[in-house]
Structures are given as structure tokens and as C-alpha cells.
Design a protein around this motif. Structure first.
Motif, mmCIF file in Angstrom:
data_model
loop_
_atom_site.group_PDB
_atom_site.id
_atom_site.type_symbol
_atom_site.label_atom_id
_atom_site.label_comp_id
_atom_site.label_asym_id
_atom_site.label_seq_id
_atom_site.Cartn_x
_atom_site.Cartn_y
_atom_site.Cartn_z
ATOM 1 N N LEU A 1 0.794 -1.228 0.050
ATOM 2 C CA LEU A 1 -0.071 -0.001 -0.117
ATOM 3 C C LEU A 1 0.968 1.066 0.062
ATOM 4 O O LEU A 1 1.438 1.471 1.176
ATOM 5 C CB LEU A 1 -0.828 -0.087 1.162
ATOM 6 N N VAL A 2 0.873 1.799 -1.246
ATOM 7 C CA VAL A 2 2.015 3.109 -1.141
ATOM 8 C C VAL A 2 1.377 3.935 -0.462
ATOM 9 O O VAL A 2 0.559 4.610 -0.342
ATOM 10 C CB VAL A 2 2.047 3.613 -2.624
ATOM 11 N N GLU A 3 2.654 4.609 0.205
ATOM 12 C CA GLU A 3 1.950 5.562 1.324
ATOM 13 C C GLU A 3 2.158 7.375 0.669
ATOM 14 O O GLU A 3 1.108 7.904 1.054
ATOM 15 C CB GLU A 3 3.119 5.967 2.476
ATOM 16 N N THR A 4 3.191 7.210 -0.117
ATOM 17 C CA THR A 4 3.370 8.567 -0.914
ATOM 18 C C THR A 4 4.182 8.472 -2.210
ATOM 19 O O THR A 4 4.718 7.518 -2.262
ATOM 20 C CB THR A 4 3.972 9.685 0.156
ATOM 21 N N LEU A 5 4.289 9.485 -2.825
ATOM 22 C CA LEU A 5 5.338 9.713 -3.744
ATOM 23 C C LEU A 5 6.382 10.454 -3.674
ATOM 24 O O LEU A 5 6.481 11.241 -2.894
ATOM 25 C CB LEU A 5 4.579 10.291 -5.435
ATOM 26 N N GLY A 6 7.481 9.949 -4.043
ATOM 27 C CA GLY A 6 8.696 10.812 -3.964
ATOM 28 C C GLY A 6 9.224 11.137 -5.495
ATOM 29 O O GLY A 6 8.920 10.489 -6.430
ATOM 30 N N GLY B 1 14.163 13.876 -11.486
ATOM 31 C CA GLY B 1 12.781 14.172 -11.674
ATOM 32 C C GLY B 1 11.898 13.052 -11.901
ATOM 33 O O GLY B 1 10.424 12.983 -11.746
ATOM 34 N N SER B 2 12.388 11.812 -11.844
ATOM 35 C CA SER B 2 11.395 10.546 -12.039
ATOM 36 C C SER B 2 10.741 10.440 -10.659
ATOM 37 O O SER B 2 11.116 10.961 -9.595
ATOM 38 C CB SER B 2 12.292 9.347 -11.973
ATOM 39 N N VAL B 3 9.581 10.088 -10.755
ATOM 40 C CA VAL B 3 8.688 9.875 -9.635
ATOM 41 C C VAL B 3 8.662 8.405 -9.139
ATOM 42 O O VAL B 3 8.501 7.413 -9.944
ATOM 43 C CB VAL B 3 7.156 10.424 -10.078
ATOM 44 N N VAL B 4 8.835 8.036 -7.816
ATOM 45 C CA VAL B 4 8.756 6.680 -7.347
ATOM 46 C C VAL B 4 7.789 6.562 -6.364
ATOM 47 O O VAL B 4 7.446 7.312 -5.415
ATOM 48 C CB VAL B 4 10.250 6.426 -6.635
ATOM 49 N N ASN B 5 7.167 5.184 -6.000
ATOM 50 C CA ASN B 5 6.426 5.046 -5.028
ATOM 51 C C ASN B 5 7.320 4.569 -3.789
ATOM 52 O O ASN B 5 8.273 4.057 -3.733
ATOM 53 C CB ASN B 5 5.689 3.512 -5.495
ATOM 54 N N LEU B 6 6.645 5.129 -2.599
ATOM 55 C CA LEU B 6 7.359 4.862 -1.369
ATOM 56 C C LEU B 6 6.556 4.280 -0.387
ATOM 57 O O LEU B 6 5.231 4.591 -0.217
ATOM 58 C CB LEU B 6 7.913 6.388 -0.740
ATOM 59 N N ILE C 1 12.951 1.308 3.273
ATOM 60 C CA ILE C 1 11.846 1.938 2.537
ATOM 61 C C ILE C 1 12.017 1.101 1.341
ATOM 62 O O ILE C 1 12.878 0.681 0.484
ATOM 63 C CB ILE C 1 12.175 3.257 2.299
ATOM 64 N N ALA C 2 10.576 0.916 0.585
ATOM 65 C CA ALA C 2 10.230 0.353 -0.398
ATOM 66 C C ALA C 2 10.384 1.393 -1.616
ATOM 67 O O ALA C 2 9.628 2.304 -1.403
ATOM 68 C CB ALA C 2 9.128 -0.433 -0.731
ATOM 69 N N ILE C 3 11.373 1.281 -2.533
ATOM 70 C CA ILE C 3 11.323 2.341 -3.730
ATOM 71 C C ILE C 3 10.685 1.680 -4.707
ATOM 72 O O ILE C 3 11.739 0.804 -5.334
ATOM 73 C CB ILE C 3 13.030 2.920 -3.761
ATOM 74 N N ASN C 4 9.919 1.912 -5.229
ATOM 75 C CA ASN C 4 9.217 1.276 -6.351
ATOM 76 C C ASN C 4 9.211 -0.374 -6.274
ATOM 77 O O ASN C 4 9.570 -1.057 -7.160
ATOM 78 C CB ASN C 4 9.738 1.340 -7.769
ATOM 79 N N GLY C 5 8.856 -0.612 -4.759
ATOM 80 C CA GLY C 5 8.766 -2.002 -4.290
ATOM 81 C C GLY C 5 10.269 -2.684 -4.033
ATOM 82 O O GLY C 5 10.286 -3.868 -3.524
#
Length: 205
Positions: A5-10, A80-85, A41-45
Motif C-alpha cells: 500500500l503505497v504511502e506517498t510519492l517521491g 525528476g523521476s517519480v517513485v512509489n514509497l 523503505i520500498a522504492i518502487n517495491g
């Protein structure tokens, strides 16, 4: 351990080659920030370790070795890439999603994307051949750190239906055809496969 469950974007704001890998700096905005050095921390899983942080953890760094870069899509990140955190689970927290280890098994490819109704999106994703045996209809999968349900499985591809909530809160909004996604198969499927293999060995003796 994570939930998918992704908390936020980075957003990646700096990429620096060091030693035998790359150091990434990410800016984000945690709800109730509590980051500490050494946190997972899971960065893009992909499970990574916090090596430095500031601003209550809303700016942090992590290091990815060349091996991690080879096995994941982190090598494709640019400034600039957006990752799931997602931070690692805490004792006593409610468990949603499914059991996610943050151990990426391979990289999958998006083969199609289509809006089917009111921001609901359909994706077809091609799974690496050596992982296809783990996938079944209505099973679980983690893609770029997002816990998802497999709608269908056809010729090595899985069908996904992403609701507006998922599209808004994750980087799935940026997914494109031919894009690469980190894939972690359901750990329960791995245990079952291992059990059956061991059982077959013992019966063969």
C-alpha cells in the motif's frame, strides 16, 4: 516487511555514482514523518536502506548497488523521476494489501494501457518467463511496490484493473506502454512451490 500500500510519492532530485553503485536523493512529504538512519523503505517495491536524511525525512538518500540496479528498474531512474514509497511495517499496524518483502524478482513490461471508464484503467503486463508459473487469476502481485490483484492471465501476460484511488496515489498515472515495472511475486506461491518440490523429492526416494 511491507504491505504494497503505497504511502506517498517521491521525486528523485539527485543521482550520484559512488563506489559500486549509485546514491539517490529523494524529496517527498511523509504523513507523520519518523525516518531514522538504517530504516528500510520500498522504492518502487525494492527494499532500500536510508543512508542520510534531513527535514524530518522529507529529503533522504539511499544507495543501490550495481546488482540491485541490474535486477530492478531503479537503473532507469533519472532526476525528476517519480517513485512509489512505503516505509516498513510497524508492530501493531493494520495489515492491508498482502505480504510484500521488497525483494524484486524481475522486471515486467507494460504491453497495453486503456481507460475503460471514469479514470479506471486496464493494463496488460508481460511477465518474465521464469516467473509466469507463479501467476493465477485473482492472485496477488506487487508491481513497482503496489499490491494488485491479477484479473486474468493469458500467454504470459497479466491483466490489471486500476481504480482511480490507485491511479491518483501512485506513479501508475505515469506508466506507459513498453515501460518497465519491478515485479515481486506472491511469497505464498514461492512457499507452495518449494513445498511441492521437497515433497516430490522425498516421495522419489
Amino acid at each position: 516487511m511491507f504491505t504494497g500500500l503505497v504511502e506517498t510519492l517521491g521525486k528523485v532530485i539527485q543521482i550520484e555514482p559512488i563506489d559500486s553503485g549509485i546514491q539517490f536523493t529523494v524529496v517527498t512529504e511523509w504523513e507523520n514523518p519518523d525516518l531514522k538512519l538504517g530504516d528500510s523503505i520500498a522504492i518502487n517495491g525494492a527494499c532500500m536502506t536510508v543512508t542520510k536524511f534531513s527535514n524530518l525525512g522529507n529529503i533522504f538518500q539511499f544507495y543501490a548497488s550495481f546488482k540491485s540496479l541490474e535486477l530492478t528498474n531503479l537503473s532507469r531512474l533519472g532526476e525528476g523521476s517519480v517513485v512509489n514509497l512505503e516505509r516498513a511495517m510497524a508492530m501493531g499496524q493494520r495489515f492491508g494489501g498482502h505480504m510484500v518483502q521488497g525483494h524484486v524478482d524481475g522486471v515486467a513490461k507494460i504491453t497495453s494501457r486503456k481507460q475503460i471508464e471514469n479514470e479506471v484503467e486496464e493494463f496488460w503486463v508481460e511477465i518474465p518467463e521464469d516467473l509466469r508459473r507463479f501467476f493465477v487469476k485473482k492472485g496477488s502481485v506487487t508491481l513497482d511496490g503496489i499490491s494488485l490483484t491479477v484479473v486474468d492471465v493469458v500467454d504470459g501476460k497479466i491483466q490489471l484493473i486500476l481504480i482511480p484511488e490507485t491511479m491518483q496515489k501512485t506513479n501508475a498515472k505515469f506508466w506507459k506502454v513498453d515501460g518497465k515495472l519491478n515485479v515481486e511475486v506472491d511469497v505464498l506461491a514461492k512457499y507452495i512451490e518449494n513445498y511441492l518440490a521437497k515433497r516430490g523429492e522425498s516421495e522419489g526416494n
